[in-house]
Design an enzyme around this catalytic site. Sequence first.
Site, mmCIF file in Angstrom:
data_model
loop_
_atom_site.group_PDB
_atom_site.id
_atom_site.type_symbol
_atom_site.label_atom_id
_atom_site.label_comp_id
_atom_site.label_asym_id
_atom_site.label_seq_id
_atom_site.Cartn_x
_atom_site.Cartn_y
_atom_site.Cartn_z
ATOM 1 N N LYS A 53 0.803 -1.225 0.000
ATOM 2 C CA LYS A 53 0.000 0.000 0.000
ATOM 3 C C LYS A 53 0.835 1.274 0.000
ATOM 4 O O LYS A 53 0.325 2.352 -0.305
ATOM 5 C CB LYS A 53 -1.000 -0.007 1.137
ATOM 6 N N SER A 305 1.307 -10.076 -0.737
ATOM 7 C CA SER A 305 1.057 -8.632 -0.629
ATOM 8 C C SER A 305 1.450 -7.982 0.686
ATOM 9 O O SER A 305 1.548 -6.755 0.747
ATOM 10 C CB SER A 305 -0.428 -8.358 -0.900
HETATM 11 C C1 PLP Z 1 -5.178 -3.914 1.297
HETATM 12 C C2 PLP Z 1 -4.554 -5.242 1.150
HETATM 13 C C3 PLP Z 1 -4.974 -6.147 0.169
HETATM 14 C C4 PLP Z 1 -6.155 -5.904 -0.748
HETATM 15 O O1 PLP Z 1 -6.008 -4.758 -1.556
HETATM 16 P P1 PLP Z 1 -7.274 -4.097 -2.246
HETATM 17 O O2 PLP Z 1 -6.735 -3.016 -3.097
HETATM 18 O O3 PLP Z 1 -8.168 -3.569 -1.158
HETATM 19 O O4 PLP Z 1 -7.980 -5.165 -3.019
HETATM 20 C C5 PLP Z 1 -4.269 -7.342 0.042
HETATM 21 N N1 PLP Z 1 -3.241 -7.642 0.864
HETATM 22 C C6 PLP Z 1 -2.813 -6.810 1.819
HETATM 23 C C7 PLP Z 1 -1.675 -7.209 2.671
HETATM 24 C C8 PLP Z 1 -3.455 -5.562 2.015
HETATM 25 O O5 PLP Z 1 -3.026 -4.738 2.960
#
Ligand code: PLP
Length: 333
Positions: A53, A305
């Site tokens: 993010k 992510s």
């Molecule tokens: C926010 C987040 C997501 C999902 O992202 P979106 O853009 O809301 O679909 C996935 N993995 C992690 C670790 C996140 O912080």
Amino acid sequence: MTAVTLSDIQAARSRITGKIAQTPTEPSPSLTARLGMPVHLKLECRQASGAFKLRGASNAVALLASEERARGVVTASTGNHGRALALAAQREGIRAVVCMSRLVPSNKVEAIRQLGAEVRIVGKSQDDAQEEVDRLAAEEGLVPVPPFDHPAVIAGQGTLGLEIVEAVPDVATVLVPLSGGGLAAGIAAAVKGLRPTARIVGVSMARGAAMKASLDAGRPVRVEELPTLADSLGGGIGLENRLTFLMCRDLLDEVALLSEDEIAAGIRHAYEEEREVVEGAGAVGIAALLAGKAASGGPVVAVVSGRNIAMDLHRSIVCGAWRERQAEEEPAA
Ligand SMILES: *Cc1c(COP(=O)(O)O)cnc(C)c1O
């Protein structure tokens, strides 16, 4: 609609290079052997702030006009977006305010404060916190930076897709954790822009998958929010969703849904086989591969992510105590 395009994402990249880490895309020998096709992991769990993010937040902050920079930014997210926005603003010397309800645990409040953000505690729900965001925007001119439904945020997340195609030019399938859809929309626009034949598979937890329910309904719908190991994937997509719903509808080839056990197996695999500490949301791509729920062609890249998991929870998953506790709480039918 005004979808985010490949060129928006390329512009975002030149704006945020040097402000974010270009994370490694590494082959996974164990998943490659298991699936019989090349599998790579995009290790975005190693991003500063512990999740991707920072890409979207850094791009949104970089795009502020000078009078907006003077006023500062505001959000209601207490999770990875709130952390990322706090860090992006701190690095630029910009004021950041994070609004949260009284129910947010004190360790989360402290983590946000340590990143230099001001914390406003208001009301008893996320809706109350969002009302405070709207009030601060209207009365004090703070600029709201939402977690996913914003063109600069989507374009920033999309830079991850550019790195994937550079690392694995013949990528055939990309597995992307899916919640509000900023990550999936951005990655899909980037990857399909460069490689139109690639398939993009969104992956969510079965418990409360708002984007999946919305795609099935053909419009944004509300779902009941339930506790899940993939807590960063919780929450709705917004009934007034402007961008991510349509982009996900048009660009995702499939959405896979996972049980809590499958997500736990993904976290465990990441630790034992890949030697990475990964949070539930970050493990869903690996989990989908292990569960055989994201078949189709290789090379595959699974986006890992984030890594912001409470370490006591991580320990209990890795040692198996979590499973036993679940079994006691939810006896098998
Ligand atoms: C926010 C987040 C997501 C999902 O992202 P979106 O853009 O809301 O679909 C996935 N993995 C992690 C670790 C996140 O912080």
